[in-house]
Design a protein around this motif. Structure first.
Motif, PDB file in Angstrom:
ATOM      1  N   SER A  15      -1.086   4.157  -3.778  1.00 34.85           N
ATOM      2  CA  SER A  15      -1.076   4.338  -2.328  1.00 34.85           C
ATOM      3  C   SER A  15      -1.204   2.988  -1.624  1.00 34.85           C
ATOM      4  CB  SER A  15      -2.222   5.255  -1.905  1.00 34.85           C
ATOM      5  OG  SER A  15      -3.454   4.595  -2.136  1.00 34.85           O
ATOM      6  N   THR A  16      -0.938   3.003  -0.332  1.00 35.89           N
ATOM      7  CA  THR A  16      -0.974   1.767   0.454  1.00 35.89           C
ATOM      8  C   THR A  16      -2.362   1.142   0.458  1.00 35.89           C
ATOM      9  OG1 THR A  16       0.741   2.688   1.873  1.00 35.89           O
ATOM     10  CG2 THR A  16      -0.443   0.792   2.714  1.00 35.89           C
ATOM     11  N   SER A  17      -3.387   1.964   0.578  1.00 34.59           N
ATOM     12  CA  SER A  17      -4.751   1.416   0.617  1.00 34.59           C
ATOM     13  C   SER A  17      -5.126   0.772  -0.716  1.00 34.59           C
ATOM     14  CB  SER A  17      -5.753   2.503   0.986  1.00 34.59           C
ATOM     15  OG  SER A  17      -5.686   3.557   0.041  1.00 34.59           O
ATOM     16  N   MET A  19      -2.931  -0.586  -2.904  1.00 36.09           N
ATOM     17  CA  MET A  19      -2.158  -1.831  -3.002  1.00 36.09           C
ATOM     18  C   MET A  19      -2.753  -2.908  -2.104  1.00 36.09           C
ATOM     19  SD  MET A  19       1.853  -0.788  -3.377  1.00 36.09           S
ATOM     20  CE  MET A  19       1.957   0.195  -1.903  1.00 36.09           C
ATOM     21  N   ARG A  20      -3.199  -2.532  -0.884  1.00 36.40           N
ATOM     22  CA  ARG A  20      -3.815  -3.490   0.027  1.00 36.40           C
ATOM     23  C   ARG A  20      -5.081  -4.081  -0.593  1.00 36.40           C
ATOM     24  NH1 ARG A  20      -4.935  -0.301   4.280  1.00 36.40           N
ATOM     25  NH2 ARG A  20      -2.841  -0.529   5.088  1.00 36.40           N
ATOM     26  N   GLY A  21      -5.904  -3.228  -1.199  1.00 33.96           N
ATOM     27  CA  GLY A  21      -7.127  -3.698  -1.844  1.00 33.96           C
ATOM     28  C   GLY A  21      -6.835  -4.641  -2.999  1.00 33.96           C
ATOM     29  N   ARG A  22      -5.833  -4.305  -3.807  1.00 31.94           N
ATOM     30  CA  ARG A  22      -5.466  -5.178  -4.927  1.00 31.94           C
ATOM     31  C   ARG A  22      -4.935  -6.517  -4.434  1.00 31.94           C
ATOM     32  NH1 ARG A  22      -2.249  -0.914  -8.844  1.00 31.94           N
ATOM     33  NH2 ARG A  22      -4.063   0.339  -9.418  1.00 31.94           N
ATOM     34  N   LEU A  23      -4.139  -6.493  -3.367  1.00 33.14           N
ATOM     35  CA  LEU A  23      -3.576  -7.721  -2.815  1.00 33.14           C
ATOM     36  C   LEU A  23      -4.676  -8.608  -2.234  1.00 33.14           C
ATOM     37  CD1 LEU A  23      -1.013  -9.310  -2.165  1.00 33.14           C
ATOM     38  CD2 LEU A  23      -0.866  -8.057  -0.031  1.00 33.14           C
ATOM     39  N   ILE A  24      -5.603  -8.018  -1.496  1.00 34.35           N
ATOM     40  CA  ILE A  24      -6.707  -8.786  -0.915  1.00 34.35           C
ATOM     41  C   ILE A  24      -7.569  -9.389  -2.023  1.00 34.35           C
ATOM     42  CG2 ILE A  24      -8.860  -8.568   0.399  1.00 34.35           C
ATOM     43  CD1 ILE A  24      -7.357  -6.579   2.206  1.00 34.35           C
ATOM     44  N   GLU A  25      -7.829  -8.606  -3.053  1.00 30.77           N
ATOM     45  CA  GLU A  25      -8.623  -9.111  -4.172  1.00 30.77           C
ATOM     46  C   GLU A  25      -7.910 -10.261  -4.888  1.00 30.77           C
ATOM     47  OE1 GLU A  25     -10.258  -7.463  -8.441  1.00 30.77           O
ATOM     48  OE2 GLU A  25     -10.082  -6.052  -6.778  1.00 30.77           O
ATOM     49  N   MET A  43       4.469 -13.952   5.392  1.00 32.10           N
ATOM     50  CA  MET A  43       3.875 -12.924   6.250  1.00 32.10           C
ATOM     51  C   MET A  43       4.269 -13.147   7.709  1.00 32.10           C
ATOM     52  SD  MET A  43      -0.156 -12.125   6.844  1.00 32.10           S
ATOM     53  CE  MET A  43      -0.391 -13.648   7.729  1.00 32.10           C
ATOM     54  N   LYS A  47       6.607 -10.719  10.061  1.00 37.27           N
ATOM     55  CA  LYS A  47       6.091 -10.248  11.347  1.00 37.27           C
ATOM     56  C   LYS A  47       7.066 -10.570  12.473  1.00 37.27           C
ATOM     57  CE  LYS A  47       1.554  -9.944  13.213  1.00 37.27           C
ATOM     58  NZ  LYS A  47       0.232 -10.533  13.331  1.00 37.27           N
TER      59      LYS A  47
END
Length: 91
Positions: A15-17, A19-25, A43, A47
């Motif tokens: 899920s998006t959340s 993937m976002r957590g993995r990317l931030i980590e 990025m 944008k």
């Protein structure tokens, strides 16, 4: 003779959340400055591309106001428009 199709495996995307957590980590633990700068540039480009650029829209009164500042011509807007049409379309 039958053609054999390659067997493909389906890998579901998280899920998006997640993937976002993995990317931030991954970015938090990244030490390579050039990689971080490249990701930031990408990025910003994404944008900027997401914004749609709308053409400028002018009303007739705004155009008359713009033309009114040019006092070198004593012609009215209609006379200038007709002169332009004559030049452009040989009327």
């Amino acid at each position: 003779m039958k053609a054999k199709e390659p067997i493909m495996t389906y890998i579901s995307m998280p899920s998006t959340s997640i993937m976002r957590g993995r990317l931030i980590e991954a970015l938090a633990n990244e030490n390579d400055a050039s990689f971080i700068q490249t990701m930031y540039v990408m990025m910003v480009q994404i944008k900027k591309e997401s914004y749609t650029k709308e053409p400028a829209k002018y009303s007739l009164s705004e155009l008359k106001g713009i033309l009114a500042h040019n006092d070198s011509n004593e012609l009215s807007y209609d006379e200038m428009r007709m002169a332009y049409m004559k030049d452009k379309f040989s009327l």
